[in-house]
Enzyme design. Structure first.
Site, mmCIF file in Angstrom:
data_model
loop_
_atom_site.group_PDB
_atom_site.id
_atom_site.type_symbol
_atom_site.label_atom_id
_atom_site.label_comp_id
_atom_site.label_asym_id
_atom_site.label_seq_id
_atom_site.Cartn_x
_atom_site.Cartn_y
_atom_site.Cartn_z
ATOM 1 N N SER A 63 0.849 -1.197 0.000
ATOM 2 C CA SER A 63 0.000 0.000 0.000
ATOM 3 C C SER A 63 0.882 1.243 0.000
ATOM 4 O O SER A 63 2.035 1.198 0.462
ATOM 5 C CB SER A 63 -0.875 -0.004 1.266
ATOM 6 O OG SER A 63 -1.511 1.248 1.459
ATOM 7 N N TYR A 69 -1.857 -0.645 10.545
ATOM 8 C CA TYR A 69 -2.098 -1.014 9.141
ATOM 9 C C TYR A 69 -0.893 -0.608 8.295
ATOM 10 O O TYR A 69 -0.349 -1.407 7.525
ATOM 11 C CB TYR A 69 -3.366 -0.348 8.605
ATOM 12 C CG TYR A 69 -3.557 -0.640 7.124
ATOM 13 C CD1 TYR A 69 -3.868 -1.931 6.700
ATOM 14 C CD2 TYR A 69 -3.385 0.348 6.157
ATOM 15 C CE1 TYR A 69 -4.003 -2.225 5.340
ATOM 16 C CE2 TYR A 69 -3.520 0.067 4.803
ATOM 17 C CZ TYR A 69 -3.831 -1.224 4.399
ATOM 18 O OH TYR A 69 -3.947 -1.518 3.058
HETATM 19 P P1 NDP Z 1 -11.585 -6.032 0.028
HETATM 20 O O1 NDP Z 1 -12.045 -5.850 1.424
HETATM 21 O O2 NDP Z 1 -12.516 -5.713 -1.093
HETATM 22 O O3 NDP Z 1 -11.039 -7.525 -0.172
HETATM 23 C C1 NDP Z 1 -10.217 -8.112 0.807
HETATM 24 C C2 NDP Z 1 -10.069 -9.593 0.542
HETATM 25 O O4 NDP Z 1 -9.228 -10.157 1.560
HETATM 26 C C3 NDP Z 1 -11.395 -10.333 0.586
HETATM 27 O O5 NDP Z 1 -11.465 -11.238 -0.497
HETATM 28 C C4 NDP Z 1 -11.343 -11.090 1.905
HETATM 29 O O6 NDP Z 1 -12.011 -12.331 1.779
HETATM 30 C C5 NDP Z 1 -9.827 -11.320 2.064
HETATM 31 N N1 NDP Z 1 -9.499 -11.564 3.464
HETATM 32 C C6 NDP Z 1 -9.493 -10.677 4.494
HETATM 33 N N2 NDP Z 1 -9.220 -11.301 5.650
HETATM 34 C C7 NDP Z 1 -9.057 -12.622 5.346
HETATM 35 C C8 NDP Z 1 -8.794 -13.781 6.114
HETATM 36 N N3 NDP Z 1 -8.629 -13.727 7.455
HETATM 37 N N4 NDP Z 1 -8.726 -14.968 5.482
HETATM 38 C C9 NDP Z 1 -8.877 -15.052 4.148
HETATM 39 N N5 NDP Z 1 -9.124 -13.990 3.365
HETATM 40 C C10 NDP Z 1 -9.231 -12.794 3.962
HETATM 41 O O7 NDP Z 1 -10.256 -5.135 -0.079
HETATM 42 P P2 NDP Z 1 -9.239 -4.822 -1.279
HETATM 43 O O8 NDP Z 1 -9.507 -5.651 -2.468
HETATM 44 O O9 NDP Z 1 -9.191 -3.360 -1.423
HETATM 45 O O10 NDP Z 1 -7.882 -5.256 -0.568
HETATM 46 C C11 NDP Z 1 -6.989 -6.213 -1.095
HETATM 47 C C12 NDP Z 1 -5.611 -5.868 -0.585
HETATM 48 O O11 NDP Z 1 -5.236 -4.589 -1.074
HETATM 49 C C13 NDP Z 1 -5.486 -5.789 0.935
HETATM 50 O O12 NDP Z 1 -4.254 -6.376 1.314
HETATM 51 C C14 NDP Z 1 -5.480 -4.285 1.198
HETATM 52 O O13 NDP Z 1 -4.783 -3.968 2.385
HETATM 53 C C15 NDP Z 1 -4.758 -3.791 -0.016
HETATM 54 N N6 NDP Z 1 -4.943 -2.389 -0.386
HETATM 55 C C16 NDP Z 1 -6.195 -1.858 -0.599
HETATM 56 C C17 NDP Z 1 -6.310 -0.541 -0.999
HETATM 57 C C18 NDP Z 1 -7.626 0.115 -1.222
HETATM 58 O O14 NDP Z 1 -7.685 1.356 -1.216
HETATM 59 N N7 NDP Z 1 -8.702 -0.626 -1.459
HETATM 60 C C19 NDP Z 1 -5.134 0.291 -1.247
HETATM 61 C C20 NDP Z 1 -3.880 -0.363 -0.977
HETATM 62 C C21 NDP Z 1 -3.807 -1.652 -0.584
HETATM 63 P P3 NDP Z 1 -13.051 -12.939 2.862
HETATM 64 O O15 NDP Z 1 -13.607 -11.794 3.650
HETATM 65 O O16 NDP Z 1 -14.059 -13.660 2.026
HETATM 66 O O17 NDP Z 1 -12.202 -13.860 3.658
HETATM 67 C C1 8X3 Z 2 -5.088 1.471 1.592
HETATM 68 C C2 8X3 Z 2 -4.701 2.870 1.258
HETATM 69 O O1 8X3 Z 2 -4.462 5.215 2.172
HETATM 70 O O2 8X3 Z 2 -6.336 3.915 2.969
HETATM 71 O O3 8X3 Z 2 -3.950 0.689 1.737
HETATM 72 O O4 8X3 Z 2 -4.114 3.411 3.717
HETATM 73 S S1 8X3 Z 2 -4.913 3.886 2.605
#
Ligand code: NDP
Ligand code: 8X3
Length: 252
Positions: free
Chosen positions: A138, A151
């Site tokens: 991130s 985080y």
């Molecule tokens: P979502 O919440 O849309 O998706 C997150 C995914 O992670 C889901 O499929 C969820 O599946 C899975 N997950 C979470 N906890 C668990 C667990 N304990 N076991 C198995 N699976 C798990 O978020 P994003 O797609 O946005 O996030 C994906 C990645 O990108 C994350 O690592 C996030 O930190 C990162 N990120 C996101 C950003 C944003 O702005 N959206 C920016 C930068 C990074 P389920 O709940 O079905 O288990």
């Molecule tokens: C998610 C981006 O800016 O919300 O990783 O931390 S921010």
């Protein structure tokens, strides 16, 4: 990488980046192992994408369940060429002094401990296949902000772990990349706020955030570069997002 069909294991494939990536890879002829906890979402993805998708339903923090899912992979999905460590979450937006310790532990267990456990389990396969590892970090790994605390720390770990894997895997042919996205509209903020859809809608309204498909396209691009080329880390943001200055506290 070996010849087609290539196989990717994508964690967090029930929503957001991971689900979009599963679609992108399968649309382009790959096989995908889609992992996540929500069985109904995985079933829906299987119904949508067909035989090229294998679903693996487990909580990534449960090491025994993770290992059982890997052991249960059908023969044709065992040759994993690409691991996309995408599953992850933020919990809470408050400054450290007001944050819940339970939220911090959930983030460390998911974003750090589970990620290294799965990586450790799959390194032999990735080395044998001269594969690739893409870790979703991130911009929070790089730029501190109020409420980022654990985080952001967990994502700094992901970025630095990725770079150190590059050093350790020197000469193996395995490529490692940290992708560092800024704001993208997914379920991320609903999860972060413990289910506040209104807060999520408000955050993204009018901001033209990146989409899950933007990140899926980036993952696919990184994964399909020629084998002699590695992107160490890549940072991307929506055009509407940039940097703010330092804050200064004054007495009185
Ligand atoms: P979502 O919440 O849309 O998706 C997150 C995914 O992670 C889901 O499929 C969820 O599946 C899975 N997950 C979470 N906890 C668990 C667990 N304990 N076991 C198995 N699976 C798990 O978020 P994003 O797609 O946005 O996030 C994906 C990645 O990108 C994350 O690592 C996030 O930190 C990162 N990120 C996101 C950003 C944003 O702005 N959206 C920016 C930068 C990074 P389920 O709940 O079905 O288990
Ligand atoms: C998610 C981006 O800016 O919300 O990783 O931390 S921010």
């Amino acid at each position: 990488m070996t010849t087609s069909p290539r196989t990717a294991l994508i964690t967090g494939a029930t929503a957001g980046f991971g689900r979009a990536a599963a679609r992108k890879f399968i649309d382009n002829g790959w096989q995908v192992i889609a992992a996540g906890r929500r069985a109904e979402r995985l079933d829906a993805l299987r119904a949508e994408l067909g035989d090229a998708l294998h679903t693996a339903c487990f909580d990534i923090r449960d090491e025994a369940a993770m290992r059982a899912a890997l052991a249960a992979l059908p023969e044709r999905f065992r040759g994993i060429d690409l691991l996309v460590n995408n599953a992850g979450l933020a919990q809470g937006t408050k400054p450290a002094q007001d944050a819940l310790l339970s939220d911090w532990k959930t983030m460390i267990d998911t974003n750090v401990t589970a990620l290294v456990t799965l990586t450790h389990a799959l390194l032999p396969t990735l080395i044998a296949r001269k594969g690739a590892l893409i870790n979703i970090s991130s911009t929070a790994a790089i730029y501190p902000y109020t409420g980022g605390n654990v985080y952001a720390g967990s994502k700094a770990f992901v970025s630095q772990f990725s770079l150190n894997l590059r050093a350790d895997l020197h000469g193996t042919g395995v490529r490692v990349t940290a992708i560092e996205p800024g704001m993208a509209e997914t379920e991320f903020t609903v999860v972060r706020t413990h289910g506040d859809q209104t807060a999520s809608d408000k955050l993204y309204a009018g901001a033209h955030p990146m989409t899950a498909e933007d990140i899926a396209d980036t993952i696919f691009w990184v994964a399909t570069l020629p084998p002699h080329l590695t992107i160490n880390r890549i940072e991307l943001m929506p055009t509407s997002q940039s940097f703010a200055g330092f804050q200064v506290h004054r007495d009185g």
